[in-house]
Design an enzyme around this catalytic site. Structure first.
Site, PDB file in Angstrom:
ATOM      1  CB  SER A  61      -9.832 -11.414   9.321  1.00 17.91           C
ATOM      2  OG  SER A  61      -9.238 -10.875  10.480  1.00 17.91           O
ATOM      3  CG  HIS A 100     -13.028 -13.459   6.455  1.00 15.50           C
ATOM      4  ND1 HIS A 100     -11.931 -13.152   5.680  1.00 15.50           N
ATOM      5  CD2 HIS A 100     -13.254 -12.370   7.239  1.00 15.50           C
ATOM      6  CE1 HIS A 100     -11.507 -11.942   5.989  1.00 15.50           C
ATOM      7  NE2 HIS A 100     -12.303 -11.458   6.933  1.00 15.50           N
ATOM      8  CD  GLU A 103     -10.837 -15.203   2.579  1.00 12.57           C
ATOM      9  OE1 GLU A 103      -9.832 -15.135   1.851  1.00 12.57           O
ATOM     10  OE2 GLU A 103     -10.818 -14.903   3.803  1.00 12.57           O
ATOM     11  CG  ASN A 163      -7.152 -10.568   5.809  1.00 18.62           C
ATOM     12  OD1 ASN A 163      -7.105  -9.450   5.311  1.00 18.62           O
ATOM     13  ND2 ASN A 163      -8.150 -10.959   6.578  1.00 18.62           N
TER      14      ASN A 163
END
Length: 289
Positions: A124, A145, A157, A196
């Site tokens: 992440s 991800h 992702e 994130n």
């Protein structure tokens, strides 16, 4: 290379924890021969139980048919030997968020998988190029991800490092979209990628607000749920993700960008030190025992 990559039939997943099990379930439910590798026999047993329970719940809630449940189980196999991934077209690493451990695994995988295979990380926050350089073939390493819970959350992702082959990136995007039915977004290899990098400062701000006593945990969560229509408050979300994971991601972001908004608040550090990691430990900002 391109035609082989598009024809992904066998997928390996290294790590059978929450994320690894979820990713493996997604692959198996979409008709792929899926093999999960864990550290030892007891970890394999836990992964198998975790996936079986998740598929059982999906069937009970009417999300999948009995036939789809049984087919997904039949598509799964398990091992505690990485050598058993030697015939995979794609291997997704989903172990702890630690650069040294992930790099070690990528070095082993590089010597294990066939020449056409793609290696992907579910990290992440860790730079994909750092993992790619643990191999002799950095061009075939990408980020992939998923979000928790992987069988439910639609987003993936796909992250391209400066060394990733463009055709491989395109193939992984197509695989995620067309075979797994996910909504795929492309990201450059920067700490936190897209989600994130936006989400973690929000979560850290909520923790800082609780730490300063500006509002209670319950009121912070209620504010965002009822004021911004979020399905879950930020501190509830912290408990779901795991406070140790949030701390690790924040550290990576803070190192990369050197901005205060990414610094883990003292309360977060103290809670992680105390073992209050959220749902998985039974207690975090809320008590789950």
């Amino acid at each position: 290379m391109q035609s082989q990559v598009f024809d992904i039939r066998k997928v390996g997943v290294v790590g059978g924890g929450t994320m690894g099990a979820g990713i493996a379930e997604v692959c198996a439910r979409n008709g792929l021969d899926t093999r999960v590798v864990e550290i030892d026999a007891s970890a394999v047993e836990r992964a198998q139980r975790r996936i079986g329970n998740s598929l059982g719940k999906a069937q009970a809630r009417g999300r999948i048919t009995t036939e789809a449940h049984d087919t997904a189980l039949a598509n799964m196999s398990y091992s505690h030997d990485v050598a058993d991934l030697g015939d995979c077209d794609l291997v997704i690493e989903a172990v702890i968020e630690n650069l040294d451990e992930k790099s070690r695994i990528f070095g082993i995988l590089d010597c294990t998988v066939p020449p056409h295979a793609v290696l992907a990380s579910n990290t992440s926050s860790i730079a994909i190029i750092d993992l790619a350089m643990a191999t002799n073939h950095p061009e075939r390493v990408v980020g992939m991800h998923f979000f928790n819970p992987a069988p439910v959350q639609p987003l993936v992702e796909v992250v391209r490092s400066v060394a990733s082959d463009a055709q491989i990136v395109d193939a992984v995007v197509a695989f995620g979209t067309e075979r797994l039915g996910k909504h795929v977004i492309r990201c450059e290899d920067r700490a936190g990628f897209v989600v994130n990098r936006l989400l973690v400062p929000y979560l850290l701000a909520a923790i800082q607000m609780a730490d300063s006593g500006q509002a209670s945990v319950a009121d912070i969560d209620a504010g965002m749920k009822h004021g911004c229509a979020h399905p879950m408050g930020p501190l509830e979300l912290c408990d779901l993700i795991g406070l140790d994971v949030i701390e690790a991601v924040a550290e990576v972001l803070h190192t990369e960008y050197a901005e205060r908004l990414y610094a883990p608040p003292p309360l977060l550090r103290r809670m992680v030190a105390a073992g209050r990691l959220g749902r998985k430990s039974g207690a975090g900002f809320y008590d789950y025992r």
